[in-house]
Design an enzyme around this catalytic site. Structure first.
Site, PDB file in Angstrom:
ATOM      1  N   TYR A  75     -42.457 -27.949  31.997  1.00  0.00           N
ATOM      2  CA  TYR A  75     -40.996 -27.316  32.089  1.00  0.00           C
ATOM      3  C   TYR A  75     -40.536 -27.430  33.662  1.00  0.00           C
ATOM      4  CZ  TYR A  75     -37.925 -23.574  32.365  1.00  0.00           C
ATOM      5  OH  TYR A  75     -36.787 -22.548  32.701  1.00  0.00           O
ATOM      6  N   TYR A  97     -25.271 -18.445  30.793  1.00  0.00           N
ATOM      7  CA  TYR A  97     -26.153 -17.201  30.755  1.00  0.00           C
ATOM      8  C   TYR A  97     -25.272 -16.234  30.196  1.00  0.00           C
ATOM      9  CZ  TYR A  97     -28.088 -20.432  34.169  1.00  0.00           C
ATOM     10  OH  TYR A  97     -28.755 -21.355  34.842  1.00  0.00           O
ATOM     11  N   VAL A 103     -29.326 -23.600  37.766  1.00  0.00           N
ATOM     12  CA  VAL A 103     -29.457 -22.791  38.927  1.00  0.00           C
ATOM     13  C   VAL A 103     -29.213 -23.776  40.262  1.00  0.00           C
ATOM     14  CG1 VAL A 103     -30.511 -20.691  38.462  1.00  0.00           C
ATOM     15  CG2 VAL A 103     -31.722 -22.632  39.015  1.00  0.00           C
TER      16      VAL A 103
HETATM   17  N1  GLU Z   1     -36.084 -23.755  36.455  1.00  0.00           N
HETATM   18  C1  GLU Z   1     -35.331 -22.672  36.491  1.00  0.00           C
HETATM   19  C2  GLU Z   1     -36.099 -21.348  35.897  1.00  0.00           C
HETATM   20  O1  GLU Z   1     -36.937 -21.478  35.125  1.00  0.00           O
HETATM   21  C3  GLU Z   1     -34.100 -22.798  35.590  1.00  0.00           C
HETATM   22  C4  GLU Z   1     -33.028 -21.687  35.815  1.00  0.00           C
HETATM   23  C5  GLU Z   1     -32.018 -22.058  35.505  1.00  0.00           C
HETATM   24  O2  GLU Z   1     -31.349 -23.101  35.948  1.00  0.00           O
HETATM   25  O3  GLU Z   1     -31.317 -21.099  34.827  1.00  0.00           O
HETATM   26  O4  GLU Z   1     -35.959 -20.284  36.614  1.00  0.00           O
END
Ligand code: GLU
Length: 309
Positions: free
Chosen positions: A193, A245, A263
């Site tokens: 991930y 989101y 993010v």
């Molecule tokens: N790798 C980030 C996390 O898992 C992704 C979050 C995102 O871009 O919203 O926190």
């Protein structure tokens, strides 16, 4: 359809540039903090004009949550729609992307959708591969096919930084493992991930991925099928309902096209059957979306009346 020109894109970037002063670059993953907050770029890919771009298009950044739409497509191809949605829901949450709250209140426990971290972790677990490298190799292959850019790889500095600081994602995984939602070893899954989130791209790559989705899963140049049409449609629907989101409703009203943000400050967007769009600007609002990136998309969408509604 002749939609835009590079001169018009340059003007749009200029108009949105003051908004790069607002917001804050993500720092909960330490390596992301190094991004230059002044950068702003847009790329638009259409069959008619190929790729047009303006601003800091040479800038690279990591996919972060944008990767969730690609892993969802791959997991459905690998494990089948029914199996994937037996483990993850189809509804928006109204909660932050990394929230753990609803996992306990849902009975039986199941992440509400594949765009929040809990749902995305379940999805990556379902991608074929005995090791994290095998899973990530297949994700990269899909990205190479969609971008037609086989030089795309992983930013290991970001991946390591994210793996080390992924305490909340670890907690989500162990909670879900206890509830039978995750099959693989948690550390192996987290490695896959964090690497999928750390795939490094630029705006042009995002725009081409958007164009493949806009083109119902087919390569815009060769018309080769990369993703089945029904899966491309599922992905685009999640982009509308959950892609930004817990600000997806507002974005759907103000910008009115499918989009997925990350993010790092990237946003992948598209107009069905017309174009793919990639934007980048690192400073984020409190919900994790790029402020200048949204402004740029909003102005672009309203100037060319792109609303899908
Ligand atoms: N790798 C980030 C996390 O898992 C992704 C979050 C995102 O871009 O919203 O926190």
């Amino acid at each position: 359809m002749k939609c835009t020109t590079e001169q018009e894109l340059v003007k749009l970037v200029k108009r949105s540039k003051p908004f790069t002063k607002d917001g804050k670059v993500a720092d909960y993953i330490p390596a992301l903090e190094k991004a230059d907050p002044d950068k702003l770029a847009i790329a638009v890919y259409s069959k008619e004009d190929g790729c047009l771009s303006a601003g800091d298009v040479g800038e690279t950044f990591t996919l972060q949550s944008i990767s969730k739409i690609l892993t969802l497509a791959l997991a459905i191809m690998d494990a089948g729609e029914d199996h994937v949605f037996s483990r993850v829901g189809k509804e928006p949450t109204g909660d932050p992307f990394n929230s753990i709250a609803k996992l306990e209140s849902q009975v039986p426990s199941k992440p509400l959708n594949p765009m929040i971290n809990a749902g995305a972790l379940v999805v990556t677990d379902l991608i074929h591969g005995e090791t994290s490298d095998e899973k990530v190799g297949r994700i990269l292959q899909l990205i190479h096919d969609m971008t037609n850019n086989s030089s795309i790889g992983i930013n290991y500095e970001v991946a390591d930084s994210e793996f080390e600081s992924a305490h909340l994602n670890r907690a989500l995984c162990y909670f879900m493992k206890q509830h039978g939602l995750i099959d693989n070893d948690v550390e192996m899954l987290l490695e896959a991930y964090t690497k999928q989130c750390s795939v490094e791209v630029n705006c042009k790559d995002l725009a081409r991925i958007g164009m493949v989705l806009a083109n119902e899963g087919r390569d815009p140049e060769t018309e080769r099928k990369i993703i089945p049409r029904y899966i491309a449609r599922i992905v685009k629907t999640f982009m509308v309902t959950c892609g930004m989101y817990n600000a997806s409703g507002e974005f759907a009203i103000n910008v009115a096209i499918p989009a997925k943000s990350g993010v790092s400050g990237g946003i992948l967007s598209l107009v069905p059957n017309q174009m793919g769009i990639g934007v980048y600007s690192p400073p984020l609002d409190p919900k994790g979306n790029s402020i200048a990136g949204i402004k740029l998309l909003e102005n672009f969408s309203s100037q060319y009346e792109l609303s899908i509604f």
